[in-house]
Write a protein that holds these residues in place. Structure first.
Motif, PDB file in Angstrom:
ATOM      1  N   LEU A 154      32.065 184.405  41.707  1.00 26.38           N
ATOM      2  CA  LEU A 154      31.514 183.063  41.914  1.00 26.38           C
ATOM      3  C   LEU A 154      30.010 183.041  41.675  1.00 26.38           C
ATOM      4  N   VAL A 155      29.316 184.092  42.066  1.00 24.72           N
ATOM      5  CA  VAL A 155      27.870 184.181  41.778  1.00 24.72           C
ATOM      6  C   VAL A 155      27.653 184.276  40.270  1.00 24.72           C
ATOM      7  N   THR A 156      28.528 185.002  39.576  1.00 22.48           N
ATOM      8  CA  THR A 156      28.420 185.086  38.112  1.00 22.48           C
ATOM      9  C   THR A 156      28.560 183.697  37.487  1.00 22.48           C
ATOM     10  N   LEU A 157      29.473 182.892  38.022  1.00 21.62           N
ATOM     11  CA  LEU A 157      29.621 181.523  37.523  1.00 21.62           C
ATOM     12  C   LEU A 157      28.357 180.719  37.791  1.00 21.62           C
ATOM     13  N   VAL A 158      27.815 180.815  38.997  1.00 25.13           N
ATOM     14  CA  VAL A 158      26.564 180.110  39.313  1.00 25.13           C
ATOM     15  C   VAL A 158      25.461 180.576  38.360  1.00 25.13           C
ATOM     16  N   ASN A 159      25.384 181.879  38.099  1.00 21.28           N
ATOM     17  CA  ASN A 159      24.376 182.395  37.166  1.00 21.28           C
ATOM     18  C   ASN A 159      24.519 181.747  35.791  1.00 21.28           C
ATOM     19  N   GLY A 160      25.757 181.645  35.317  1.00 21.50           N
ATOM     20  CA  GLY A 160      25.995 181.045  34.008  1.00 21.50           C
ATOM     21  C   GLY A 160      25.607 179.576  33.973  1.00 21.50           C
ATOM     22  N   LEU A 161      26.012 178.850  35.000  1.00 19.12           N
ATOM     23  CA  LEU A 161      25.672 177.424  35.055  1.00 19.12           C
ATOM     24  C   LEU A 161      24.166 177.224  35.200  1.00 19.12           C
ATOM     25  N   ALA A 162      23.545 177.985  36.078  1.00 19.16           N
ATOM     26  CA  ALA A 162      22.103 177.844  36.293  1.00 19.16           C
ATOM     27  C   ALA A 162      21.309 178.319  35.077  1.00 19.16           C
ATOM     28  N   GLY A 163      21.913 179.178  34.280  1.00 18.72           N
ATOM     29  CA  GLY A 163      21.266 179.621  33.043  1.00 18.72           C
ATOM     30  C   GLY A 163      21.132 178.500  32.027  1.00 18.72           C
ATOM     31  N   ARG A 164      21.902 177.464  32.215  1.00 23.79           N
ATOM     32  CA  ARG A 164      21.784 176.263  31.384  1.00 23.79           C
ATOM     33  C   ARG A 164      21.072 175.188  32.207  1.00 23.79           C
ATOM     34  N   GLU A 165      19.902 175.535  32.676  1.00 27.98           N
ATOM     35  CA  GLU A 165      19.177 174.670  33.611  1.00 27.98           C
ATOM     36  C   GLU A 165      18.970 173.256  33.088  1.00 27.98           C
ATOM     37  N   ASP A 166      18.594 173.125  31.832  1.00 25.59           N
ATOM     38  CA  ASP A 166      18.378 171.775  31.289  1.00 25.59           C
ATOM     39  C   ASP A 166      19.665 170.950  31.331  1.00 25.59           C
ATOM     40  N   ASP A 167      20.779 171.586  30.976  1.00 25.11           N
ATOM     41  CA  ASP A 167      22.071 170.891  31.036  1.00 25.11           C
ATOM     42  C   ASP A 167      22.388 170.454  32.461  1.00 25.11           C
ATOM     43  N   MET A 168      22.187 171.357  33.392  1.00 28.67           N
ATOM     44  CA  MET A 168      22.549 171.044  34.777  1.00 28.67           C
ATOM     45  C   MET A 168      21.630 169.974  35.359  1.00 28.67           C
ATOM     46  N   ARG A 169      20.356 170.022  35.027  1.00 24.43           N
ATOM     47  CA  ARG A 169      19.443 168.967  35.491  1.00 24.43           C
ATOM     48  C   ARG A 169      19.891 167.617  34.929  1.00 24.43           C
ATOM     49  N   ALA A 170      20.262 167.606  33.653  1.00 28.04           N
ATOM     50  CA  ALA A 170      20.740 166.366  33.031  1.00 28.04           C
ATOM     51  C   ALA A 170      22.023 165.898  33.721  1.00 28.04           C
ATOM     52  N   ARG A 171      22.926 166.827  34.016  1.00 30.40           N
ATOM     53  CA  ARG A 171      24.173 166.463  34.696  1.00 30.40           C
ATOM     54  C   ARG A 171      23.897 165.827  36.043  1.00 30.40           C
ATOM     55  N   TYR A 172      23.035 166.450  36.847  1.00 29.88           N
ATOM     56  CA  TYR A 172      22.744 165.907  38.174  1.00 29.88           C
ATOM     57  C   TYR A 172      22.070 164.540  38.076  1.00 29.88           C
ATOM     58  N   ALA A 173      21.161 164.385  37.127  1.00 31.78           N
ATOM     59  CA  ALA A 173      20.498 163.088  36.956  1.00 31.78           C
ATOM     60  C   ALA A 173      21.508 162.020  36.518  1.00 31.78           C
ATOM     61  N   LEU A 174      22.386 162.386  35.601  1.00 32.88           N
ATOM     62  CA  LEU A 174      23.387 161.427  35.129  1.00 32.88           C
ATOM     63  C   LEU A 174      24.373 161.047  36.228  1.00 32.88           C
ATOM     64  N   ILE A 175      24.736 161.994  37.072  1.00 38.20           N
ATOM     65  CA  ILE A 175      25.639 161.668  38.182  1.00 38.20           C
ATOM     66  C   ILE A 175      25.033 160.567  39.040  1.00 38.20           C
ATOM     67  N   LEU A 176      23.750 160.664  39.294  1.00 40.28           N
ATOM     68  CA  LEU A 176      23.080 159.639  40.100  1.00 40.28           C
ATOM     69  C   LEU A 176      22.962 158.319  39.344  1.00 40.28           C
ATOM     70  N   GLU A 177      22.675 158.379  38.065  1.00 41.52           N
ATOM     71  CA  GLU A 177      22.462 157.177  37.268  1.00 41.52           C
ATOM     72  C   GLU A 177      23.755 156.455  36.889  1.00 41.52           C
ATOM     73  N   LEU A 178      24.850 157.177  36.819  1.00 40.04           N
ATOM     74  CA  LEU A 178      26.099 156.591  36.322  1.00 40.04           C
ATOM     75  C   LEU A 178      27.044 156.143  37.433  1.00 40.04           C
ATOM     76  N   ARG A 179      26.523 155.915  38.600  1.00 39.64           N
ATOM     77  CA  ARG A 179      27.380 155.505  39.722  1.00 39.64           C
ATOM     78  C   ARG A 179      28.153 154.228  39.415  1.00 39.64           C
ATOM     79  N   ASP A 180      27.605 153.373  38.571  1.00 36.20           N
ATOM     80  CA  ASP A 180      28.270 152.121  38.211  1.00 36.20           C
ATOM     81  C   ASP A 180      29.106 152.238  36.938  1.00 36.20           C
ATOM     82  N   ARG A 181      29.256 153.443  36.427  1.00 32.21           N
ATOM     83  CA  ARG A 181      30.053 153.699  35.225  1.00 32.21           C
ATOM     84  C   ARG A 181      31.096 154.776  35.534  1.00 32.21           C
TER      85      ARG A 181
END
Length: 137
Positions: free
Chosen positions: A36-63
């Motif tokens: 599970l830590v290896t998975l977190v490492n992989g996801l966090a290694g794509r920091e720009d993607d994950m930041r975009a995902r978290y921002a979009l989750i907040l912005e797309l509440r009405d979609r």
């Protein structure tokens, strides 16, 4: 579209964990925490993607149609749950806790990116959680 691109790259990360758990060999709690830590490492290694995902989750509440692609109501979410169930089963843990494992993984990925968490801390958190569910069943 950005939402589909993010989902596609996340599916690639989940394949690593899927390959590790799709065996007949049992997993110890410590080994599962490592995976599970290896998975977190992989996801966090794509920091720009994950930041975009978290921002979009907040912005797309009405979609809800787009939001679903970034959350549990998607191919990524369904695959993540399947992998978590398999991993829990391999560790002799209750598969009904898969949604919690996915949520904890997502939370620790967010924590790593937003607060600069560490793999050592994440391993302790995963291990404590997994040992806790062995005692609560």
């Amino acid at each position: 579209m950005i939402v589909e691109s993010l989902a596609s790259r996340t599916l690639t990360d989940t394949r690593v964990l899927a390959d590790a758990v799709n065996t007949e060999e049992a997993l110890t709690v410590d080994e599962l925490a490592d995976l599970l830590v290896t998975l977190v490492n992989g996801l966090a290694g794509r920091e720009d993607d994950m930041r975009a995902r978290y921002a979009l989750i907040l912005e797309l509440r009405d979609r809800p149609d787009l939001l679903a692609t970034l959350t549990e109501d998607s191919e990524v979410g369904n695959r993540s749950l399947d992998i978590a169930r398999t991993a829990l089963d391999r560790a002799g843990l209750p598969t009904g806790r898969a949604e919690e494992v996915v949520g904890l993984t997502d939370s620790l990925t967010f924590r790593r990116i937003a607060l600069r968490g560490t793999a050592a801390t994440e391993h302790r958190i995963f291990e404590s959680y997994l040992r806790g569910i062995t005692q609560s069943t």
